[in-house]
Design an enzyme around this catalytic site. Structure first.
Site, PDB file in Angstrom:
ATOM      1  N   HIS A   1       0.861  -1.175   0.000  1.00 17.18           N
ATOM      2  CA  HIS A   1       0.000   0.000   0.000  1.00 17.18           C
ATOM      3  C   HIS A   1       0.901   1.228   0.000  1.00 17.18           C
ATOM      4  CE1 HIS A   1      -2.832   2.934   1.715  1.00 17.18           C
ATOM      5  NE2 HIS A   1      -3.790   2.107   1.339  1.00 17.18           N
TER       6      HIS A   1
ATOM      7  N   GLU B   1      -1.160   6.604  -1.746  1.00  9.21           N
ATOM      8  CA  GLU B   1      -2.565   7.002  -1.769  1.00  9.21           C
ATOM      9  C   GLU B   1      -2.682   8.490  -1.466  1.00  9.21           C
ATOM     10  OE1 GLU B   1      -6.916   5.655  -0.093  1.00  9.21           O
ATOM     11  OE2 GLU B   1      -5.150   4.958   0.961  1.00  9.21           O
TER      12      GLU B   1
ATOM     13  N   ASP C   1     -11.326  -1.599  -1.449  1.00 10.75           N
ATOM     14  CA  ASP C   1     -10.313  -1.375  -0.413  1.00 10.75           C
ATOM     15  C   ASP C   1     -10.848  -1.790   0.959  1.00 10.75           C
ATOM     16  OD1 ASP C   1      -7.979  -0.526   0.829  1.00 10.75           O
ATOM     17  OD2 ASP C   1      -8.561   1.563   0.864  1.00 10.75           O
TER      18      ASP C   1
END
Length: 181
Positions: free
Chosen positions: A2, A5, A88
């Site tokens: 991850h 973002e 998600d």
């Protein structure tokens, strides 16, 4: 991994260089670094986009409304980056995969995400799956056969022709209006 973002593309680069990531969750900030986008394309590193969560946390513009920034899906596709659409946090975001695809289409705007782009994204999702190669190949064969069967169905062919005809008519009307002004 991850990364990227709501942080700079440096985090995406670190995920690749330090953690040897072959898939990046979100990677939204990649658009800030064309060289890194090129590397991701060349190395076939997958980008997992979650349009509903991304909109909730990062306020991307939708269609013609402008919020803080443009959603990168269209740019990723044009750049040839392996992209998949995912959920998600389905419980928190009240979402599922169908809603994510609708959000992706809505966010990209009506002219930027075609049915063929969508089919390509679906296929890339299978290619990126966390499965061994024989299992991924089997899934891809199944989905391709299902799609072939779907696109040979008379009602689907009729619907696609109607959609195509309607789009051509709208384009011609737009051209006529532009020529008059």
């Amino acid at each position: 991994v991850h990364a990227g973002e709501n942080a700079s593309s440096k985090f995406v680069e670190d995920a690749i260089l330090v953690l040897s990531a072959n898939r990046i969750g979100h990677g939204l900030s990649l658009v800030e670094d064309p060289k890194l986008m090129a590397r991701i394309r060349e190395d076939n590193i997958g980008i997992e986009l979650c349009p509903i969560s991304n909109h909730q946390t990062s306020h991307f513009h939708q269609s013609k409304e402008k919020y803080s920034r443009e959603y990168p899906l269209g740019k990723f596709l044009k750049m040839g980056i392996m992209v998949s659409i995912n959920t998600d946090n389905p419980i928190i975001s009240h979402t599922n995969l169908v809603k994510e695809y609708f959000q992706a289409a809505y966010t990209c705007g009506e002219d930027d995400l075609s049915i063929w782009d969508t089919l390509r994204i679906i296929r890339m999702g299978y290619i990126q799956a966390f499965l061994n190669l024989p299992a991924r190949k089997a899934l891809i064969e199944i989905i391709e056969q299902n799609l072939t069967d779907l696109f040979e169905h008379p009602q689907v062919i009729k619907s696609l022709k109607e959609i195509s005809t309607a789009q051509l008519l709208m384009q011609n009307q737009t051209k006529k209006k532009a020529n008059k002004s």
